[in-house]
Write an enzyme that holds these catalytic residues in place. Structure first.
Site, PDB file in Angstrom:
ATOM      1  N   GLY A 181       1.047  -9.296  -9.121  1.00  0.00           N
ATOM      2  CA  GLY A 181       1.610  -8.343 -10.063  1.00  0.00           C
ATOM      3  C   GLY A 181       1.337  -6.889  -9.774  1.00  0.00           C
ATOM      4  O   GLY A 181       1.755  -6.018 -10.541  1.00  0.00           O
ATOM      5  N   GLY A 183       2.225  -5.113  -6.962  1.00  0.00           N
ATOM      6  CA  GLY A 183       3.179  -4.455  -6.077  1.00  0.00           C
ATOM      7  C   GLY A 183       4.107  -3.506  -6.814  1.00  0.00           C
ATOM      8  O   GLY A 183       4.390  -3.673  -8.003  1.00  0.00           O
ATOM      9  N   CYS A 186       7.169  -5.294  -8.079  1.00  0.00           N
ATOM     10  CA  CYS A 186       6.869  -6.586  -8.699  1.00  0.00           C
ATOM     11  C   CYS A 186       6.832  -6.426 -10.212  1.00  0.00           C
ATOM     12  O   CYS A 186       6.227  -5.484 -10.728  1.00  0.00           O
ATOM     13  CB  CYS A 186       5.521  -7.098  -8.203  1.00  0.00           C
ATOM     14  SG  CYS A 186       5.034  -8.694  -8.905  1.00  0.00           S
TER      15      CYS A 186
END
Length: 356
Positions: A181, A183, A186
């Site tokens: 989570g 990124g 993301c």
């Protein structure tokens, strides 16, 4: 239901405390590391990895990064003919020290991986799924280890001590990829509520890995050279970069022009997560009915050749080392003292320029 109340930290929550140093120049800092894996394989290079996203992990990116002894993790959608073309189009073969082959965990993925390994004899294989807590993933890592004892196996993603230990002790992994989570493209945390702040994930995971003669790669959350240095300071052995390497000539993704932008650069490149609707439509015909997209698609201003970005990153890490007294990349963790902060930088001129 259980709640953990101890504080978890991201890169933005800390700064390095400066220390006296015997270094007089950034040029004295040695960024290459020698790492010896459990199977006796020795690797020497700068432990930064271009992410296996199709907008980052390209052959064109490898052509630049390998000259700096940096690894490119090729995206999993290259097929056997792509690898054959890459080796014949070049004056020399791919240097196995500076690329990774990516694979998923389906039977089709395994069959393609077998073919690529037979063709290239790679050093690194990255077994990559979004959720590294699945039994099917654990079983696949074990299977590849038993089949290919000579490989250096990278696998993930996870964010906690128990799965790092499982993958290294029981599955034979050499390097565990850490990050869920974090990124830039993301949205797993928004869609699922799952994740852990990246710095704490790195600290916890590296502590587990190093006691088992294993290693970790911090994957996600880096937006500046300082964040990369903080990942190393937290104990990461490698750092994987996505968004920081996107938008360049060597990056994948469509180049588009925005005629409405009258402020100079009107060229952009698309950058998207591999669980985004863009990626799933491209490779799987759309988002399956049983799942949701966990990535987004953004336009990144065109950034030109990646060489200048790499030099900026390496220069920033060297500068960190001179501030904390680390003569070598491997010395960063033992020279690190983090300070918790509520604000990192003065933001007054971060937006539109103030005029008087």
């Amino acid at each position: 239901m259980k709640i953990e109340t101890d504080l978890k930290l991201d890169f933005s929550d800390v700064l390095f405390r400066p220390k006296r140093s015997c270094l007089s120049s950034r040029g004295e800092v040695e960024l290459t590391r020698e790492i010896i894996f459990k199977n006796g394989v020795k690797w020497t290079g700068i432990p930064i990895i271009a992410s296996n996203m199709d907008t980052v992990g390209t052959f064109e990116m490898y052509n630049v990064l390998h000259r700096h002894k940096i690894i490119t993790c090729f995206h999993k959608h290259y097929n056997l003919s792509d690898y054959m073309n890459a080796t014949t189009a070049s004056a020399r073969d791919l240097d196995r020290n500076y690329y990774m082959i990516s694979t998923g965990i389906t039977k089709t993925d395994e069959e393609k991986l077998d073919q690529v390994i037979a063709l290239l004899d790679p050093l690194f294989v990255c077994i990559d799924v979004a959720n590294g807590y699945m039994k099917a993933f654990v079983d696949f890592v074990k299977k590849i280890r038993e089949k290919y004892p000579q490989l250096v196996i990278v696998c993930g993603n996870v964010v906690s001590r128990e799965m790092v230990e499982e993958l290294i002790m029981n599955c034979g992994a050499d390097i565990v990829k850490v990050g869920i989570g974090s990124g830039s493209v993301c949205i797993t945390r928004l869609q699922t509520g799952v994740g852990m702040p990246q710095l704490s994930a790195v600290i916890e995971s590296s502590d587990s890995a190093h006691g088992l003669n294993g290693f970790i790669v911090s994957d996600g959350g880096c937006t500046t050279p300082a964040d990369i240095a903080k990942a190393f300071g937290g104990g990461a052995d490698f750092v994987m970069l996505g968004g920081m390497l996107a938008g360049h000539d060597e990056s994948g993704g469509e180049t588009i022009t925005d005629p409405t932008n009258a402020n100079g650069n009107n060229k952009y490149k698309l950058f998207y997560g591999m669980s985004s609707s863009t990626a799933m439509e491209q490779y799987h015909g759309g988002v399956a009915s049983h799942r949701s997209a966990e990535g987004k698609t953004v336009k990144i201003p065109y950034r030109g050749p990646v060489e200048s970005t790499i030099l900026d990153i390496l220069g920033g890490i060297r500068s960190t080392c001179t501030y904390i007294g680390a003569k070598r990349m491997k010395d960063i963790p033992k020279c690190t003292t983090f300070i918790r902060v509520t604000n990192q930088v003065n933001q007054i001129y971060s937006g539109k320029e103030h005029k008087t």
